[in-house]
Design a protein around this motif. Structure first.
Motif, short mmCIF file in Angstrom:
data_model
loop_
_atom_site.label_atom_id
_atom_site.label_comp_id
_atom_site.label_asym_id
_atom_site.label_seq_id
_atom_site.Cartn_x
_atom_site.Cartn_y
_atom_site.Cartn_z
N UNK A 338 42.54 -83.06 -50.69
CA UNK A 338 43.01 -83.81 -49.53
C UNK A 338 44.52 -84.02 -49.60
N UNK A 339 45.19 -83.99 -48.43
CA UNK A 339 46.63 -84.27 -48.42
C UNK A 339 46.91 -85.70 -48.90
N UNK A 340 48.12 -85.88 -49.41
CA UNK A 340 48.50 -87.19 -49.94
C UNK A 340 48.38 -88.33 -48.95
N UNK A 341 48.77 -88.16 -47.67
CA UNK A 341 48.64 -89.28 -46.71
C UNK A 341 47.21 -89.71 -46.45
N UNK A 342 46.20 -88.88 -46.82
CA UNK A 342 44.80 -89.23 -46.58
C UNK A 342 44.12 -89.78 -47.83
N UNK A 343 44.48 -89.23 -48.98
CA UNK A 343 43.86 -89.72 -50.20
C UNK A 343 44.65 -89.17 -51.39
N UNK A 344 44.77 -90.02 -52.43
CA UNK A 344 45.44 -89.60 -53.66
C UNK A 344 44.50 -89.81 -54.83
N UNK A 345 44.52 -88.87 -55.74
CA UNK A 345 43.69 -88.98 -56.92
C UNK A 345 44.28 -89.98 -57.92
N UNK A 346 45.60 -90.06 -57.94
CA UNK A 346 46.25 -91.00 -58.84
C UNK A 346 46.21 -92.40 -58.23
N UNK A 347 45.98 -93.41 -59.05
CA UNK A 347 45.84 -94.77 -58.56
C UNK A 347 47.15 -95.26 -57.95
N UNK A 348 47.07 -95.72 -56.72
CA UNK A 348 48.25 -96.23 -56.02
C UNK A 348 48.56 -97.66 -56.48
N UNK A 349 49.68 -98.16 -56.01
CA UNK A 349 50.09 -99.51 -56.39
C UNK A 349 49.13 -100.57 -55.90
N UNK A 350 48.65 -100.46 -54.67
CA UNK A 350 47.71 -101.44 -54.14
C UNK A 350 46.38 -101.38 -54.88
N UNK A 351 45.92 -100.19 -55.18
CA UNK A 351 44.66 -100.06 -55.93
C UNK A 351 44.81 -100.65 -57.33
N UNK A 352 45.98 -100.45 -57.92
CA UNK A 352 46.23 -101.00 -59.25
C UNK A 352 46.22 -102.53 -59.20
N UNK A 353 46.71 -103.09 -58.10
CA UNK A 353 46.66 -104.55 -57.94
C UNK A 353 45.21 -105.04 -57.82
#
Length: 811
Positions: A338-353
């Motif tokens: 999936x493209x980055x604007x739709x989903x990222x495999x690496x944990x984002x900042x909000x998900x880390x929060x």
């Protein structure tokens, strides 16, 4: 995952759900953390609306079977804390309800704006202080000298206005100006889309018209979805087709999100953007946990099928009635594609929060349970459990929580309930297939020393392709380089200026200075007015042409004077020498000899002794010389008067009168010089200001009044001598001595009258040279006019040097 955007589902937020589930799974599988206690969770949508947010919050605190707030009929439904929301206004709605029940809320997005009318609500911010982020943004702008920027804020609540109140004054004090400040509308209902598009077109045209290459955006998680509309919203066709690039600076609340029909839109506008994000890491096992998610193997996930259809633009036949249109979802699609604007495999900042928020609640419950164990209360035979009324005590443990998560990052709150952490500076890099690469290029660390709090690695940054990998420049005016200064343009912001050269005597050694500065004493500006150069030491030296020339002239004429004195001494018994008063002649010649030699006192580096002797010796010797001339002139006049029958002047003619004139006139000058030396004597000094490139070593007069008194008295004697000689020039004299004295005094007075304006208009060593020249010229005038005719007769026409000739001339 927000499900009611006016455009479509935001698939990017699904990772936050996965982060929540992953954290709960880890805790339940950890025997060291909350043993014999199983954590669960419920997820409710906030709908971006106060009414439905309040409704969802009430559902959380109600029984599962009936909507009865705070009614507990199921022991499995124990609401401990709420994690949410992503947007500040939603967090405020939730906190307003939870404040009644003292249930803590851990906010993983932007914090709400608190007013005086709003009491202290129970929430904990899983993000660092906003002031730290704004300080980092300011440091970034100043580091790259981006002082002309545009600002876009969300016009949804007081968050944007708070941002302006905190940012504008501090940025302005630091020299940053704002090309424009635009407010993007809040995305709510479809009925407002037309107004949203009109506002977007206005913002795009403002960006394209201005010179600002840096745009600071402060918004919510979905703001980038609106920003992607801008290139397609321009009302002016030529602006819509321009490929101008910008450096976008995003605040930590924003995420790169897109809706389904933006999948094919060009995302190049964000290439090279810089984003301040909360420090994040990938917990061990999270990547594998995400990879294992698919609709066929996942149980209990009510979001995954909806997410899958929107993310992969497909449908599941089982949930579609009738004919299936479009691609069929196989369930085996890969999330990593999936493209980055739709989903990222690496944990984002909000998900880390979200991940840290779940662990924060777990550690707080652990601390509370241990506290209850020590008190021997609340112990159930199956393990630890809590009465719902006891959860208000969780606030105490949340405020003092401190632990290291599975990645090793420290999690704790400060006294204001804000996470103690820093920010990362992330560079967004996009490839042709819209894959997103986040590169960490800097950070803001509040616990580092002040000079190391903000670090940026310029070499690691990839700029927008429009800049050709050259560091972007964003300023209202061109850079004022060293040697010039800024001059503000009337009616424009202070960042708009023109460059003008530094005035004479001043420099600017840095770029974009508001004013030029003077060099320290002993230095002067170079031709470019950007560096101070040490001044050269200047004085009338024997090592330069002017100094050695004057010294040679002085020595030469002193030798000539000594030769003349020798001639007169050798022929002292001749009638010519006897007729001119030998003592006066010798005194005059000796004084002229000393006058030539005293000129040497003015050449060379000034010292204390030479400064004391220069003007005083010169004044006394010249006074003696002029006094001798005056005495000779007076003697000629009295001698003529004494030849008349019955004249009483015979008693005045003689050596006594001449000696009296010389002594009295000279002693008066000695008295003036003595007073000068006793009160304010000359002294050596350095003049650092008269000459731009030189430090002049000179003798300060001490008292200018006494200096001009010496010159004035000497001039007075010369004028008196000239006057007496002038009126006696036609007296019958064998050798016309009165005429010669008149000529000599005329030369003397001419030299010294021209000396004063020339001296005052000269600077440095040339002032000294003017005085030396005046001494030599006046001395030569006296020597030549008085003694040249006599030496001519004594040496070349000795036959005229006899008594008979003298008597014949007088007759």
């Amino acid at each position: 995952m927000e499900c009611n955007s006016p455009f479509s589902v935001l698939t990017k937020n699904y990772q936050q759900i996965l982060a929540l589930a992953f954290a709960v799974k880890e805790i339940n599988g950890n025997p060291q953390l909350l043993p014999n206690v199983t954590l669960g969770f419920h997820i409710y949508d906030s709908y971006f609306n106060a009414k439905w947010t309040y409704h969802a919050t009430m559902l959380l605190i109600s029984s599962l079977e009936r909507f009865v707030p705070n009614y507990e009929c199921d022991s499995q439904n124990k609401l401990t804390a709420i994690i949410g929301a992503l947007d500040s206004q939603i967090s405020l709605y939730v906190a307003t309800v939870l404040d009644i029940f003292k249930i803590p809320q851990l906010i993983y997005g932007s914090p709400p704006v608190m007013h005086d009318k709003i009491p202290g609500l129970p929430f904990y911010q899983m993000a660092p202080k906003e002031a730290l982020q704004y300080a980092g943004i300011l440091s970034l702008l100043l580091h790259f000298r981006w002082i002309w920027i545009g600002v876009i804020i969300m016009d949804n609540d007081d968050t944007g206005e708070r941002f302006l109140q905190m940012v504008l004054p501090e940025f302005s004090r630091s020299g940053v100006c704002f090309a424009f400040i635009e407010r993007s509308p809040k995305l709510t209902f479809a009925s407002e889309i037309k107004e949203v598009l009109q506002q977007g077109a206005k913002i795009h045209d403002k960006i394209m018209e201005g010179k600002a290459n840096v745009i600071l955006v402060n918004g919510e998680s979905y703001t980038t979805m609106f920003m992607r509309w801008l290139p397609y919203l321009s009302e002016q066709e030529h602006m819509a087709n321009e490929a101008k690039g910008q450096v976008w600076i995003m605040t930590a609340q924003m995420e790169l999100t897109s809706v389904v029909y933006q999948r094919t839109w060009d995302i190049d506008m964000f290439h090279g953007a810089l984003s301040f994000t909360i420090h994040s890491n990938d917990p061990p096992g999270f990547h594998q946990f995400v990879e294992s998610r698919n609709p066929s193997s996942t149980q209990g996930d009510g979001f995954i099928r909806d997410f899958w259809q929107h993310a992969f633009s497909c449908v599941f036949p089982s949930i579609v009635l009738g004919k299936v249109e479009g691609d069929i979802c196989s369930g085996e699609e890969k999330l990593e594609n999936l493209p980055g604007p739709f989903f990222e495999m690496r944990m984002t900042g909000h998900s880390y929060n979200v991940y840290n928020a779940v662990y924060t609640v777990a550690h707080a419950l652990q601390a509370l349970s241990l506290s209850r164990l020590k008190q021997r209360t609340g112990v159930h035979r199956e393990g630890l459990w809590f009465q719902k009324k006891e959860f208000w005590q969780l606030h105490h443990f949340l405020r003092h929580i401190s632990f290291n998560n599975s990645v090793g990052d420290r999690v704790s709150f400060d006294k204001d309930g804000e996470l103690v952490a820093g920010f990362d500076v992330i560079n967004w890099i996009f490839s042709s297939n819209q894959s997103l690469l986040r590169v960490k290029v800097g950070w803001m660390d509040p616990q580092a020393p002040p000079n190391q709090a903000f670090i940026i690695n310029e070499d690691a940054i990839t700029w927008h392709r429009w800049f050709n990998q050259v560091q972007p420049h964003s300023a209202c005016s061109k850079t004022c380089y060293p040697g010039s200064r800024r001059q503000m343009k009337e009616g424009r912001p202070f960042c708009c200026y023109k460059c003008i050269p530094c005035p004479e005597g001043k420099i600017s050694s840095q770029k974009d200075l508001n004013d030029c500065s003077e060099c320290e004493d002993g230095n002067y500006p170079n031709k470019e007015h950007d560096v101070c150069i040490p001044k050269a030491v200047s004085f009338l030296s024997y090592e330069e042409t002017l100094g050695i020339s004057l010294a040679c002239i002085a020595v030469s004429f002193s030798l000539i004077t000594a030769l003349v004195l020798g001639i007169f001494l050798k022929h002292h018994d001749t009638p010519l020498v006897k007729a001119n008063n030998c003592n006066l002649t010798y005194t005059l010649l000796i004084s002229l000899l000393l006058c030539f030699l005293c000129a040497l006192l003015f050449i060379g580096q000034p010292w204390k002794v030479t400064c004391l002797l220069r003007q005083t010796v010169f004044g006394i010797i010249f006074s003696v010389a002029v006094s001798c001339v005056l005495a000779k002139t007076t003697t000629v006049v009295l001698a003529f008067l004494a030849t008349k029958p019955g004249s009483k002047m015979r008693n005045w003619v003689g050596r006594r009168l001449a000696t009296s004139i010389v002594l009295s006139c000279s002693l008066l000058q000695v008295g003036i010089c003595t007073v000068w030396l006793a009160t304010s004597p000359p002294f050596p000094g350095a003049d650092k200001h008269s000459m731009a490139e030189e430090i002049i070593l000179e003798c300060k007069e001490g008292s200018a009044v006494m200096f001009y008194c010496v010159l004035s008295y000497m001039g007075f004697l010369a004028i008196v001598s000239f006057t007496v000689a002038f009126f006696s020039r036609k007296l019958p004299d064998s050798f016309n001595e009165a005429k010669f004295i008149t000529f000599s005094m005329l030369v003397f007075c001419s030299v010294w009258f021209s000396f004063i304006p020339t001296y005052l208009s000269s600077k440095g060593k040339y002032m000294v040279a003017v005085e030396v020249f005046s001494i030599l010229a006046s001395s030569v005038g006296l020597l030549g006019c008085v003694f040249a005719p006599k030496c001519y007769i004594i040496v070349l026409r000795p036959e005229l040097n006899n008594k008979e000739h003298l008597i014949r001339r007088r007759k």
